[in-house]
Motif scaffolding. Structure first.
Motif, PDB file in Angstrom:
ATOM      1  N   UNK A  10      11.157   2.973 -39.016  1.00 44.92           N
ATOM      2  CA  UNK A  10       9.832   3.220 -38.445  1.00 44.92           C
ATOM      3  C   UNK A  10       9.672   4.665 -37.959  1.00 44.92           C
ATOM      4  N   UNK A  11      10.778   5.401 -37.862  1.00 47.58           N
ATOM      5  CA  UNK A  11      10.718   6.768 -37.344  1.00 47.58           C
ATOM      6  C   UNK A  11      10.422   7.752 -38.474  1.00 47.58           C
ATOM      7  N   UNK A  12       9.551   8.732 -38.219  1.00 46.89           N
ATOM      8  CA  UNK A  12       9.277   9.742 -39.241  1.00 46.89           C
ATOM      9  C   UNK A  12      10.485  10.651 -39.448  1.00 46.89           C
ATOM     10  N   UNK A  13      10.526  11.318 -40.594  1.00 47.99           N
ATOM     11  CA  UNK A  13      11.669  12.159 -40.947  1.00 47.99           C
ATOM     12  C   UNK A  13      11.981  13.199 -39.882  1.00 47.99           C
ATOM     13  N   UNK A  14      10.967  13.840 -39.309  1.00 49.41           N
ATOM     14  CA  UNK A  14      11.232  14.898 -38.323  1.00 49.41           C
ATOM     15  C   UNK A  14      11.984  14.345 -37.112  1.00 49.41           C
ATOM     16  N   UNK A  15      11.693  13.120 -36.725  1.00 51.15           N
ATOM     17  CA  UNK A  15      12.378  12.500 -35.587  1.00 51.15           C
ATOM     18  C   UNK A  15      13.824  12.176 -35.961  1.00 51.15           C
ATOM     19  N   UNK A  16      14.044  11.581 -37.127  1.00 51.70           N
ATOM     20  CA  UNK A  16      15.414  11.251 -37.519  1.00 51.70           C
ATOM     21  C   UNK A  16      16.237  12.525 -37.740  1.00 51.70           C
ATOM     22  N   UNK A  18      15.804  15.376 -36.110  1.00 52.84           N
ATOM     23  CA  UNK A  18      16.142  15.851 -34.762  1.00 52.84           C
ATOM     24  C   UNK A  18      17.278  15.014 -34.173  1.00 52.84           C
ATOM     25  N   UNK A  19      17.158  13.691 -34.244  1.00 53.05           N
ATOM     26  CA  UNK A  19      18.171  12.820 -33.642  1.00 53.05           C
ATOM     27  C   UNK A  19      19.538  13.036 -34.277  1.00 53.05           C
ATOM     28  N   UNK A  32      14.471  23.264 -34.940  1.00 54.00           N
ATOM     29  CA  UNK A  32      13.469  23.394 -36.001  1.00 54.00           C
ATOM     30  C   UNK A  32      12.519  22.210 -36.063  1.00 54.00           C
ATOM     31  N   UNK A  33      12.842  21.115 -35.406  1.00 55.44           N
ATOM     32  CA  UNK A  33      11.983  19.935 -35.403  1.00 55.44           C
ATOM     33  C   UNK A  33      10.797  20.078 -34.448  1.00 55.44           C
ATOM     34  N   UNK A  34      10.847  21.068 -33.555  1.00 57.84           N
ATOM     35  CA  UNK A  34       9.833  21.216 -32.510  1.00 57.84           C
ATOM     36  C   UNK A  34       8.750  22.222 -32.881  1.00 57.84           C
TER      37      UNK A  34
END
Length: 116
Positions: A10-16, A18-19, A32-34
């Motif tokens: 359910x998480x978008x690519x940018x979140x995964x 970053x994590x 770079x995710x921010x």
């Protein structure tokens, strides 16, 4: 985080991304995710802008040794997501469940709030 867990879908690519970078203590990739004007609130303190967030990432990466396991993920709407993690390590208390609450703008993280 285990990328094979169904909740991560359910998480978008940018979140995964970053994590994953945060878990690997890779501040250069995580930043770079921010967005350039993003804010991060962690442990009651707010960090604004890329330089402050990168400093926070570098400090938090070396402060304690811990493992992170994704225990849940939710999509509130197309701009708001929550990822819950269990951290276990050598920090005070040794175990904590934290909610990472993301707000996205233009495909990047605009705001991140981390709290129990």
């Amino acid at each position: 985080m285990n990328d094979n867990q169904p909740q991560a879908d359910v998480l978008p690519d940018v979140v995964t991304e970053y994590l994953t970078a945060h878990r690997e203590r890779d501040a250069a990739t995580a930043i770079t995710a921010f967005t350039h004007d993003a804010t991060v609130t962690d442990d009651g303190k707010t960090y604004t802008g890329a330089a402050a967030i990168e400093s926070w990432l570098n400090r938090s990466a070396g402060e304690y040794t811990y493992t992170t396991v994704l225990t849940g993920a939710d999509s509130i709407d197309t701009s708001h997501y929550t990822a819950t993690h269990r951290l276990e390590g050598d920090f005070p208390g040794g175990v904590v469940d934290l909610r990472y609450q993301f707000t996205l703008r233009d495909g990047r993280i605009q705001r991140l709030v981390i709290e129990p």
